[in-house]
Write a protein that holds these residues in place. Structure first.
Motif, PDB file in Angstrom:
ATOM      1  N   GLY A 101       0.776  -1.229   0.000  1.00  0.00           N
ATOM      2  CA  GLY A 101       0.000   0.000   0.000  1.00  0.00           C
ATOM      3  C   GLY A 101       0.807   1.278   0.000  1.00  0.00           C
ATOM      4  N   VAL A 102       2.120   1.189  -0.111  1.00  0.00           N
ATOM      5  CA  VAL A 102       2.950   2.393  -0.134  1.00  0.00           C
ATOM      6  C   VAL A 102       3.950   2.324  -1.282  1.00  0.00           C
ATOM      7  N   THR A 103       4.437   3.481  -1.665  1.00  0.00           N
ATOM      8  CA  THR A 103       5.527   3.596  -2.631  1.00  0.00           C
ATOM      9  C   THR A 103       6.676   4.308  -1.948  1.00  0.00           C
ATOM     10  N   VAL A 104       7.851   3.659  -1.904  1.00  0.00           N
ATOM     11  CA  VAL A 104       9.027   4.246  -1.278  1.00  0.00           C
ATOM     12  C   VAL A 104       9.940   4.761  -2.378  1.00  0.00           C
ATOM     13  N   ARG A 105      10.290   6.045  -2.307  1.00  0.00           N
ATOM     14  CA  ARG A 105      11.138   6.624  -3.348  1.00  0.00           C
ATOM     15  C   ARG A 105      11.905   7.818  -2.810  1.00  0.00           C
ATOM     16  N   MET A 106      12.937   8.185  -3.561  1.00  0.00           N
ATOM     17  CA  MET A 106      13.668   9.395  -3.261  1.00  0.00           C
ATOM     18  C   MET A 106      12.839  10.610  -3.675  1.00  0.00           C
ATOM     19  N   VAL A 107      13.033  11.723  -2.966  1.00  0.00           N
ATOM     20  CA  VAL A 107      12.248  12.936  -3.198  1.00  0.00           C
ATOM     21  C   VAL A 107      13.194  14.061  -3.582  1.00  0.00           C
ATOM     22  N   ASP A 108      12.996  14.616  -4.775  1.00  0.00           N
ATOM     23  CA  ASP A 108      13.840  15.708  -5.241  1.00  0.00           C
ATOM     24  C   ASP A 108      13.245  17.059  -4.856  1.00  0.00           C
ATOM     25  N   ALA A 109      13.997  18.123  -5.146  1.00  0.00           N
ATOM     26  CA  ALA A 109      13.602  19.469  -4.702  1.00  0.00           C
ATOM     27  C   ALA A 109      12.266  19.905  -5.295  1.00  0.00           C
ATOM     28  N   GLY A 110      11.969  19.503  -6.535  1.00  0.00           N
ATOM     29  CA  GLY A 110      10.730  19.924  -7.175  1.00  0.00           C
ATOM     30  C   GLY A 110       9.599  18.924  -7.053  1.00  0.00           C
ATOM     31  N   ASP A 111       9.771  17.906  -6.247  1.00  0.00           N
ATOM     32  CA  ASP A 111       8.772  16.840  -6.104  1.00  0.00           C
ATOM     33  C   ASP A 111       7.514  17.389  -5.418  1.00  0.00           C
ATOM     34  N   PRO A 112       6.319  17.101  -5.943  1.00  0.00           N
ATOM     35  CA  PRO A 112       5.094  17.575  -5.285  1.00  0.00           C
ATOM     36  C   PRO A 112       4.885  16.988  -3.897  1.00  0.00           C
ATOM     37  N   GLY A 113       5.569  15.881  -3.586  1.00  0.00           N
ATOM     38  CA  GLY A 113       5.443  15.279  -2.265  1.00  0.00           C
ATOM     39  C   GLY A 113       6.462  15.784  -1.258  1.00  0.00           C
ATOM     40  N   LEU A 114       7.248  16.788  -1.645  1.00  0.00           N
ATOM     41  CA  LEU A 114       8.332  17.255  -0.776  1.00  0.00           C
ATOM     42  C   LEU A 114       7.816  17.745   0.575  1.00  0.00           C
ATOM     43  N   GLU A 115       6.814  18.608   0.581  1.00  0.00           N
ATOM     44  CA  GLU A 115       6.340  19.196   1.835  1.00  0.00           C
ATOM     45  C   GLU A 115       5.816  18.115   2.783  1.00  0.00           C
ATOM     46  N   SER A 116       5.076  17.156   2.242  1.00  0.00           N
ATOM     47  CA  SER A 116       4.559  16.078   3.071  1.00  0.00           C
ATOM     48  C   SER A 116       5.691  15.206   3.603  1.00  0.00           C
ATOM     49  N   ALA A 117       6.703  14.955   2.755  1.00  0.00           N
ATOM     50  CA  ALA A 117       7.841  14.130   3.180  1.00  0.00           C
ATOM     51  C   ALA A 117       8.631  14.816   4.284  1.00  0.00           C
ATOM     52  N   VAL A 118       8.793  16.128   4.190  1.00  0.00           N
ATOM     53  CA  VAL A 118       9.511  16.878   5.220  1.00  0.00           C
ATOM     54  C   VAL A 118       8.725  16.870   6.530  1.00  0.00           C
ATOM     55  N   ALA A 119       7.391  16.942   6.431  1.00  0.00           N
ATOM     56  CA  ALA A 119       6.559  17.036   7.628  1.00  0.00           C
ATOM     57  C   ALA A 119       6.425  15.714   8.377  1.00  0.00           C
ATOM     58  N   ALA A 120       6.542  14.570   7.674  1.00  0.00           N
ATOM     59  CA  ALA A 120       6.273  13.274   8.300  1.00  0.00           C
ATOM     60  C   ALA A 120       7.122  12.998   9.540  1.00  0.00           C
ATOM     61  N   PRO A 121       8.448  13.170   9.502  1.00  0.00           N
ATOM     62  CA  PRO A 121       9.228  12.908  10.716  1.00  0.00           C
ATOM     63  C   PRO A 121       8.876  13.850  11.868  1.00  0.00           C
ATOM     64  N   TYR A 122       8.514  15.087  11.554  1.00  0.00           N
ATOM     65  CA  TYR A 122       8.099  16.000  12.622  1.00  0.00           C
ATOM     66  C   TYR A 122       6.844  15.472  13.308  1.00  0.00           C
ATOM     67  N   ALA A 123       5.891  14.978  12.506  1.00  0.00           N
ATOM     68  CA  ALA A 123       4.687  14.393  13.083  1.00  0.00           C
ATOM     69  C   ALA A 123       5.039  13.165  13.919  1.00  0.00           C
ATOM     70  N   ALA A 124       6.024  12.403  13.461  1.00  0.00           N
ATOM     71  CA  ALA A 124       6.439  11.215  14.205  1.00  0.00           C
ATOM     72  C   ALA A 124       6.986  11.574  15.572  1.00  0.00           C
ATOM     73  N   PHE A 125       7.691  12.697  15.659  1.00  0.00           N
ATOM     74  CA  PHE A 125       8.314  13.099  16.913  1.00  0.00           C
ATOM     75  C   PHE A 125       7.440  14.054  17.726  1.00  0.00           C
ATOM     76  N   GLY A 126       6.236  14.380  17.190  1.00  0.00           N
ATOM     77  CA  GLY A 126       5.258  15.082  18.004  1.00  0.00           C
ATOM     78  C   GLY A 126       5.253  16.587  17.950  1.00  0.00           C
ATOM     79  N   PHE A 127       5.814  17.191  16.880  1.00  0.00           N
ATOM     80  CA  PHE A 127       5.733  18.649  16.781  1.00  0.00           C
ATOM     81  C   PHE A 127       5.783  19.054  15.310  1.00  0.00           C
ATOM     82  N   PRO A 128       5.203  20.213  14.968  1.00  0.00           N
ATOM     83  CA  PRO A 128       5.143  20.633  13.564  1.00  0.00           C
ATOM     84  C   PRO A 128       6.474  21.207  13.094  1.00  0.00           C
TER      85      PRO A 128
END
Length: 262
Positions: free
Chosen positions: A125-152
């Motif tokens: 159910g997931v796709t694992v890939r590298m994320v480049d600077a212009g990737d539309p998923g960049l903002e979500s990818a950057v935010a995920a670890p912050y959510a994991a550790f409990g702060f924005p």
């Protein structure tokens, strides 16, 4: 309770020297170094998460409490956290001084990858890939670890990460939910310096844990680092339980990373 000493290895000494060089080099891309005798304080230039103090390059001897207190006074003056990071086996004399100054020390297994790293099946159910600077998923990818550790994330974090990716200072990988296009469930980074790379900030959002996403992201980072010429890949695990998980990828504990905080 302190971690057990890392199992002796004939290559540990040279490996730790390379890691020490890396630790002294990597903050300098976005921070200035202020010297305090046996200690160096890295002060971030511009916006972003504040840095820390650590032993000066090449210093392996004792560190006086007065030096620690001078650095802490400077950190208070700058309005940044009073934090120190170092490797126990490389600078054994620092812990006593840091604790005498009133800081609390946390231990983390310092792990080095042995071999190329195994292929990890992509979780369903997931796709694992590298994320480049212009990737539309960049903002979500950057935010995920912050959510994991409990702060924005701080404002501008995605833009700064994009700049670091473009400059070759950071590589980012993420696991994206196939049913929610562009939503990252887990992500992490590595930061290359020559042929040495450290895997950092791997985190999975709470609702997607226990699916192997963190290991899949780490495996993707390792594979990308190896392709790009990394000979030494390492990381610090949060604790012994997490270290056992990274052991499934071929990482082995060689030392103890220490973090001291007020």
């Amino acid at each position: 309770m302190r971690l057990r000493p890392a199992r002796p290895s004939p290559y540990r000494g040279p490996v730790l020297k390379r890691i020490e060089t890396y630790y002294d080099t990597v903050p300098r891309s976005s921070a200035r170094a202020e010297e305090f005798g046996p200690l160096t304080l890295f002060v971030r230039e511009g916006e972003g998460w504040p840095f820390y103090a650590r032993p000066a390059a090449g210093h392996e001897g004792e560190v006086p409490v007065a030096a620690v207190e001078r650095v802490r006074a400077r950190q208070r003056e700058l309005g940044v956290p009073e934090a120190f990071e170092w490797v126990a086996e490389t600078t054994p004399g620092l812990r006593a001084a840091v604790e005498a100054s009133g800081l609390t020390v946390h231990e983390h297994p310092l792990m080095v990858l042995e071999g190329p790293g195994p292929a990890v099946p992509e979780p369903e159910g997931v796709t694992v890939r590298m994320v480049d600077a212009g990737d539309p998923g960049l903002e979500s990818a950057v935010a995920a670890p912050y959510a994991a550790f409990g702060f924005p994330p701080e404002p501008g974090t995605a833009e700064r990460t994009a700049g670091r990716i473009t400059a070759g200072l950071t590589r980012l990988a993420a696991a994206f939910d196939e049913e929610a296009d562009g939503v990252a469930l887990a992500a992490g980074q590595y930061q290359p310096v020559g042929d040495v790379s450290e895997v950092v900030g791997v985190g999975t959002v709470p609702a997607a844990r226990r699916r192997g996403l963190g290991l899949a992201v780490t495996a993707a980072l390792v594979a990308d680092a190896r392709v790009r010429g990394a000979e030494l890949v390492f990381l610090s695990a949060s604790d012994a339980d997490v270290a056992r998980l990274y052991g499934r990828l071929g990482f082995r504990t060689v030392a103890t990373a220490l973090i001291a905080e007020a």
